[in-house]
Structure formats: structure tokens, C-alpha cells
Write a protein that holds these residues in place. Structure first.
Motif, PDB file in Angstrom:
ATOM      1  N   LYS A   1      -3.443  -0.688  -5.581  1.00  0.00           N
ATOM      2  CA  LYS A   1      -2.212  -0.183  -5.785  1.00  0.00           C
ATOM      3  C   LYS A   1      -2.301   0.615  -7.302  1.00  0.00           C
ATOM      4  CE  LYS A   1       1.706   0.429  -4.823  1.00  0.00           C
ATOM      5  NZ  LYS A   1       2.287   1.392  -4.037  1.00  0.00           N
TER       6      LYS A   1
ATOM      7  N   ALA B   1       0.691  -1.304  -0.005  1.00  0.00           N
ATOM      8  CA  ALA B   1      -0.046  -0.100  -0.054  1.00  0.00           C
ATOM      9  C   ALA B   1       0.803   1.006  -0.119  1.00  0.00           C
ATOM     10  CB  ALA B   1      -0.932   0.219   1.209  1.00  0.00           C
TER      11      ALA B   1
ATOM     12  N   HIS C   1      -6.523  -4.152   0.430  1.00  0.00           N
ATOM     13  CA  HIS C   1      -5.327  -3.695  -0.558  1.00  0.00           C
ATOM     14  C   HIS C   1      -5.407  -4.486  -2.034  1.00  0.00           C
ATOM     15  CE1 HIS C   1      -2.963  -3.373   3.632  1.00  0.00           C
ATOM     16  NE2 HIS C   1      -3.819  -2.100   3.045  1.00  0.00           N
TER      17      HIS C   1
END
Length: 462
Positions: free
Chosen positions: A337, A293, A333
Motif C-alpha cells: 500500500k 489493497a 499485500h
């Protein structure tokens, strides 16, 4: 994450996105087995077309000394000789670029390629600074690539002694001011490399060092220089220690004494920096930020730092620990990204199953990275490119990516390659797209579907 998400997750985080058949292969062998394969890569697994393509790059494995002998301008060159040398050096850099891209696209050892990119960015050098152009490919091939999953201390030494780094950050000029050699380009101390070695490569900006430490490390590294017409490296490495430009007095670095001597002072300093707790934290933070992250959990950083210290900086062991953590597998998560331009551009030919890409395709990839403001090997600042969304995510950037996806699909058609199959593309990257997006794509005109997949918002994330 459920099993399907885990498969998509490892293909996106440990690599540059899936190629056709990757999802099915990971599903067959299991996620854990795939991770172990990636942590222990084998060159023998690389496809034959990739190996053939790499063998054609005749300059790729030349030593820095051999490159200097063959491609450096002569001593006191004329303007024409300097221009001719630059053209020859561009060919060397072009081969490095080709090797980087075809490996990232085709190699099954995706974690290896990810870590080459990670460490090159960490130990960044800029291709357009003088002789760095000549040595950049060797820097990646000989200093970064063999050590990308090894010991951090070995990697640190390889970068510290490579002429690309010594030239880029000016340590080749670094000279004891009291030396009789302190004249011309070697007229005194140059702090550039010592400062970045502390701030970027090891301890980090908040690593607890002072300006006095920068000055001490600079003196430790006086005389660490490079191949030249006057001095040649005995082993072809391009590294030359010039003893009569070195400050041989005793020094204090980070509260520890370093006895005056010669080149061994620098090795002692690298030992100290590689094993310093601040280095463990700094490297662990960057790894967690890359793989987990933009703002990684503090507990994860601490666990990785402990593993780094316990294993004396074993990169493979630290990554193995990272991939076993609940934070890595947290649903929060998944697909969060934002891909850098480099990651996004590479994910498209991988998704389409491009093999043995010709120079025209590689040129388009390079142009795409240029248009998205992340030109390969051209980050001028030593801190490398940012790996967080705030650096790359904007409305304009998204429009540029969609336009690039359309041009990529159209180019695939124009060069006579097989038409990108939307069904096959969806099968390859479907884990990234929710069912609603897949339904919209299937309801769109057939000639638009491939571009819609590659340009979808979900394709921008990993």
C-alpha cells in the motif's frame, strides 16, 4: 507472512508506522494481543507529555454553541469585524490541527487515530468554507473521535446533526419551497447534503438510489439547520430544527414510506440508510481498500459486509473480522500500500521518536503535506482524499518526498535536537527495508544515512 513481517504489518496498517521500541513491544506481547489493544483503546495509556499538550488547547472541547457565541462574527458585521472573526476562527482551526497531529505522532492508540482520519475523510468537510472553519475541530472532536470504533448509525447521526456538515453541504439553507420562510438564503430546496449522504456517506454511487430518492431525502431534511444569531441550540450542539421550514408531508425513500412529521423523519431516514445492504458494502469496500489493497478481494468485501449487517454496523467488530482474514495477512499485500502524503509525513517523526513536537515541527509537517498536495482539512470536494496509489505515486511525488526527508533530518539537527541516529532508525523501521537497502545505507556517509532511510522507496509503502 512470517512473524517479523506480521509485526511490521500491524504497525504500518493499524497505525502510522513504528516508533522506537514498538517492534520489540509487539514481539513481546504478541501480534494478536497488540491488535486487541488497538481495537480497545484507553486514554489512560496516552503519555503524559501528550496529555499536557492537549490540555493547553483551550478551545478543543468547546461545544459548537459556545464556539459560535465566542468566535462568530456579529450580526451584520462590518468588513473589519468579519476579518477579526476570521482571525479568531483560524485560532480554533489551528488547535484542531495541532491536536490531530500530536495525537497521530504520539498516541499509542494508533488504530483510533487511523480511524479518526479514515472517518473524517469519509465524512469530509472543508475548513475554508465560512463557518465550517469555526466548527471543524468540534466536528472531529465530538462527532468523529468518540464514534470512530463504535456503531456506524451513531457516527452517521453525529455527523448529520453537526453544524460543520450542515453548513459545508448547505443543508442549513434547505427549506420547503411552500413554506412562508422560503425567502432569502432559505428560498427553497437544497439537495447538496442529501445527495452526498446517499452517494458518499452511506449507499455509494452504485447503491441503487434514484434522483427521486435524492429529492425525497432532501425534503425529509428540510429544516435541519444550525445555530445563528436568531436561533440558538438549546443543548449547545449547534443543531437547530426549524419546524416552519420543514416539509411535513408523507414521503417515499428507497421504496419505503416515511410518515410526515418533524425532525423524526430525518432520524427514520438515517436508520434506513445505516442498515441498508448497500451501505454495508460501500463501507466494507472502503475499509478493505484502506487496510488491505487498492483493489480488495471481492470475497473479503462480502465477508465484511455480512459482519457489518450481523452486528448492526459495529465498526470494531467489522475491523476485528478484517484483521482475522487471510487476505489481510497475505504475503502479496505486505508493503504494497503506497502511503498517502498524510501517512508518509507522519511516519517520519514517529520513526525518529519525536515527542511533544513544538509548533515549528508541526508547521513543517503541515507544509510538507501542502507540498505533497494533501493539505490537512483542505480537501474542497466532499468525497475526501483518494486512498490509492494512482492518486499519489509519480516520479515528481517521489522526488518531493525524498527532498522532504532530507529537510526533515536537517531541521532536526538545526533545532538542537539530538542527531537522528541511523542505527536506531534502522532498528525502528528495519522491517520495511530489505537487507540490500540496509547495506547500501550503512555504506553511505554517516550524515546522509538518516535521510536515506526516511527517503527510501520502502519507507513510502506500508
Amino acid at each position: 507472512m512470517d512473524t517479523s513481517q506480521k509485526i511490521t504489518h500491524v504497525l504500518d496498517r493499524l497505525g502510522f508506522g513504528p516508533r522506537p521500541g514498538d517492534y520489540q513491544r509487539v514481539a513481546r506481547i504478541g501480534v494478536e494481543a497488540y491488535i486487541q489493544q488497538q481495537l480497545n483503546p484507553s486514554e489512560g495509556e496516552e503519555p503524559a507529555p501528550l496529555r499536557r499538550q492537549l490540555r493547553q488547547l483551550s478551545r478543543l472541547n468547546k461545544s459548537p454553541g459556545a464556539l459560535f457565541s465566542e468566535f462568530a462574527p456579529p450580526q451584520s458585521p462590518s468588513r473589519e469585524q468579519r476579518a477579526a472573526a476570521r482571525r479568531r476562527q483560524n485560532l480554533v482551526a489551528q488547535e484542531a490541527q495541532t491536536a490531530r497531529l500530536v495525537r497521530a505522532i504520539e498516541s499509542p492508540n494508533q488504530l483510533q487515530e487511523v480511524m479518526v482520519d479514515f472517518w473524517f475523510n469519509h465524512f469530509n468537510v472543508f475548513v475554508n468554507k465560512g463557518l465550517t472553519r469555526l466548527w471543524l475541530g468540534s466536528f472531529e472532536q465530538l462527532a468523529i473521535r468518540p464514534n470512530a470504533l463504535g456503531k456506524f448509525r451513531t457516527l452517521l447521526r453525529a455527523t448529520a446533526r453537526h453544524p460543520a456538515m450542515l453548513f459545508y453541504l448547505d443543508n442549513w439553507r434547505n427549506t420547503d419551497p411552500e413554506s412562508p420562510q422560503a425567502r432569502g438564503p432559505f428560498r427553497g430546496l437544497n439537495e447538496n447534503y442529501a445527495r452526498e449522504l446517499l452517494e458518499l456517506h452511506t449507499l455509494g454511487v452504485d447503491g441503487g438510489y434514484s434522483q427521486a430518492d435524492v429529492e425525497s431525502l432532501t425534503r425529509v431534511l428540510t429544516g435541519w439547520s444550525i445555530e445563528s444569531h436568531q436561533r440558538r441550540s438549546e443543548d449547545g450542539s449547534g443543531f437547530v430544527f426549524v419546524a416552519n421550514r420543514h416539509d411535513g408531508r408523507d414521503k417515499v425513500l428507497l421504496g419505503e414510506s416515511i410518515a410526515g412529521g418533524g425532525v423524526e423523519e430525518g432520524e427514520r431516514a438515517l436508520d434506513m440508510l445505516a442498515r441498508h445492504p448497500a451501505t454495508a458494502r460501500h463501507v466494507s469496500f472502503k475499509l478493505a481498500q484502506y487496510f488491505v489493497a487498492d483493489e480488495p478481494p471481492a470475497g473479503l468485501i462480502e465477508r465484511l459486509s455480512n459482519r457489518f449487517r450481523q452486528t448492526d454496523g459495529d465498526i470494531r467488530a467489522v475491523l476485528s473480522t478484517l484483521f482475522s482474514q487471510a487476505d489481510f495477512w497475505a504475503d502479496a499485500h505486505f508493503q504494497q500500500k503506497f502511503k498517502t502524503p498524510y501517512q508518509y509525513v507522519l511516519s517520519m517523526p514517529r520513526a525518529m521518536g519525536v515527542s511533544a513536537p513544538p509548533e515549528s515541527v508541526l508547521t513543517r509537517l503541515v507544509n510538507g503535506m501542502n507540498q505533497l498536495s494533501m493539505p490537512l482539512y483542505r480537501c474542497q470536494q466532499p468525497d475526501g482524499y483518494a486512498q490509492v496509489a494512482s492518486a499519489w505515486l509519480s516520479p515528481d511525488a517521489m522526488l518531493r518526498r525524498v527532498s522532504l526527508a532530507i529537510r526533515t533530518v536537517n531541521h532536526q539537527r538545526s533545532v538542537g535536537s539530538s542527531e537522528p541516529d541511523p542505527g536506531a532508525l534502522l532498528e525502528t523501521v528495519g522491517g520495511q527495508l530489505p537487507r540490500e537497502s540496509q547495506a547500501i545505507i550503512r555504506d553511505s556517509p554517516a550524515q546522509m544515512q538518516a535521510a536515506l532511510i526516511l527517503g527510501s522507496p520502502e519507507m513510502m509503502y506500508r
